[in-house]
Design a protein around this motif. Structure first.
Motif, PDB file in Angstrom:
ATOM      1  N   SER A 172    -109.284 -14.218  -5.475  1.00 13.44           N
ATOM      2  CA  SER A 172    -110.437 -14.768  -6.182  1.00 13.44           C
ATOM      3  C   SER A 172    -110.976 -15.997  -5.464  1.00 13.44           C
ATOM      4  O   SER A 172    -110.228 -16.772  -4.859  1.00 13.44           O
ATOM      5  N   ARG A 191    -119.397 -12.813 -10.852  1.00 13.89           N
ATOM      6  CA  ARG A 191    -118.688 -12.243  -9.704  1.00 13.89           C
ATOM      7  C   ARG A 191    -117.879 -13.313  -8.972  1.00 13.89           C
ATOM      8  O   ARG A 191    -118.371 -14.404  -8.695  1.00 13.89           O
ATOM      9  N   ALA A 193    -115.275 -13.433  -5.466  1.00 11.07           N
ATOM     10  CA  ALA A 193    -115.002 -12.558  -4.322  1.00 11.07           C
ATOM     11  C   ALA A 193    -114.395 -13.315  -3.155  1.00 11.07           C
ATOM     12  O   ALA A 193    -114.634 -14.512  -2.976  1.00 11.07           O
ATOM     13  N   LYS A 200    -115.164  -6.661   1.134  1.00  4.52           N
ATOM     14  CA  LYS A 200    -115.335  -7.605   0.031  1.00  4.52           C
ATOM     15  C   LYS A 200    -114.458  -7.193  -1.147  1.00  4.52           C
ATOM     16  O   LYS A 200    -114.631  -6.122  -1.722  1.00  4.52           O
ATOM     17  N   GLU A 202    -114.009  -7.909  -4.717  1.00  8.74           N
ATOM     18  CA  GLU A 202    -114.863  -8.543  -5.726  1.00  8.74           C
ATOM     19  C   GLU A 202    -114.351  -8.268  -7.129  1.00  8.74           C
ATOM     20  O   GLU A 202    -114.167  -7.122  -7.528  1.00  8.74           O
ATOM     21  N   THR A 204    -115.303  -8.600 -11.028  1.00  8.15           N
ATOM     22  CA  THR A 204    -116.470  -8.736 -11.896  1.00  8.15           C
ATOM     23  C   THR A 204    -116.016  -8.982 -13.327  1.00  8.15           C
ATOM     24  O   THR A 204    -115.259  -8.180 -13.892  1.00  8.15           O
ATOM     25  N   TYR A 260    -119.209 -14.986   1.198  1.00  7.68           N
ATOM     26  CA  TYR A 260    -119.785 -13.963   0.312  1.00  7.68           C
ATOM     27  C   TYR A 260    -121.273 -13.807   0.589  1.00  7.68           C
ATOM     28  O   TYR A 260    -121.772 -12.679   0.698  1.00  7.68           O
TER      29      TYR A 260
END
Length: 303
Positions: A172, A191, A193, A200, A202, A204, A260
């Motif tokens: 994270s 989000r 990431a 990536k 990610e 959510t 990101y």
């Protein structure tokens, strides 16, 4: 009057004081003297520190048995190196993929723990290896808080543990890298990431419209073209990230956001380039088809 040193305090008092420090301060204190180093190396001190940092571990004490608390903190607190497993060939020193993953997921709101879950994922089946990598940490229609939340103030920690090797990595960015709204449901998508090996990872966090209550937390992996990454390749990236060096500090949080943004910009550029190529191919095919039709008509007329 002789000066009094800190080591003249009773060890129990010093241990109690050390347990109130954060990880960086505790590591720094252990470098001061041999006595403080011995006290700072106490597994119970690091266990208390890990439980304070990641409340999800409280219900799964075995995680701090397979991964010693000091090692867990050293693995999970810093940010992973973005170049880990650049070619997706990492497999942890012996080249074997993790057969099980344990995810310790903690969501915080304004610094206070809001939601904690531990998810165990069997990763050895051919179905998992061949399917897109995705882990559902939380999915519920009931609210997890009574008050209205501001999604932008959420923070997240998603620590993935390989219990066989006794290693961990935090996937994270801690703070949100983007806050979007779902075009159909109106839900807010927060989000978090990190970019590893050109892919990536990610997470959510889905918040309901109006109240901001969390209804879903999930982790997925995409490559630079926006395609879902398989479980096998994701495991190789994770194994490599667990073996690589880490970086910590607030500067790394900003770096995670920058990585990101660069990834999203690169993906957008690749998609636009692909769309232009496909449009050019369609134009060439249409021109070739038109030429073929014109040639056929001319042949019929001139016969």
């Amino acid at each position: 009057m002789a000066a009094t040193t800190i080591e003249e305090l009773h060890p129990d008092v010093l241990s109690c004081a050390l347990r109130r420090l954060d990880g960086r301060s505790l590591a720094a204190a252990s470098c001061a003297t041999a006595g403080l180093r011995a006290l700072a190396a106490d597994p119970e001190t690091w266990r208390a520190l890990c439980l304070a940092e990641w409340p999800s571990l409280a219900g799964r004490a075995r995680l701090l048995s397979v991964v010693p608390p000091r090692r867990f903190f050293a693995d999970a607190f810093p940010f992973p190196c973005q170049d880990a497993g650049e070619l997706g060939g990492g497999g942890g020193g012996d080249g074997l993929l993790p057969t099980e993953l344990v995810s310790a997921v903690d969501v915080y709101y304004r610094g206070a723990p809001l939601l904690s879950r531990v998810v165990e994922t069997a990763s050895s089946s051919s179905w998992f290896l061949g399917s897109p990598f995705r882990v559902e940490a939380f999915e519920c229609k009931k609210p997890v808080a009574d008050a209205v939340l501001s999604p932008a103030e959420l923070e997240l920690s998603w620590v993935v543990v390989d219990p066989v090797r006794g290693r961990a990595v935090n996937l994270s960015s801690r703070r949100a890298v983007a806050v979007d709204r779902h075009w159909y449901t109106g839900e807010t998508l927060v989000r978090f990431a990190v970019v590893l090996g050109g892919c990536k990872f990610e997470t959510t966090v889905t918040c309901s419209e109006g109240t901001g209550h969390i209804s879903e937390v999930s982790l997925a992996v995409q490559d630079a073209d926006g395609a879902a990454v398989s479980g096998e390749r994701s495991l190789r990236l994770l194994a490599a990230a667990m073996e690589e060096q880490r970086k910590g500090g607030d500067r790394e949080r900003d770096e995670a956001k920058r990585r990101y943004d660069e990834f999203v910009k690169s993906k957008k550029g690749r998609m636009e380039s692909k769309a232009r190529r496909e449009a050019l191919i369609d134009l060439c095919c249409s021109a070739a088809s038109a030429m073929a039709v014109l040639s056929f008509v001319a042949a019929v007329v001139l016969r």
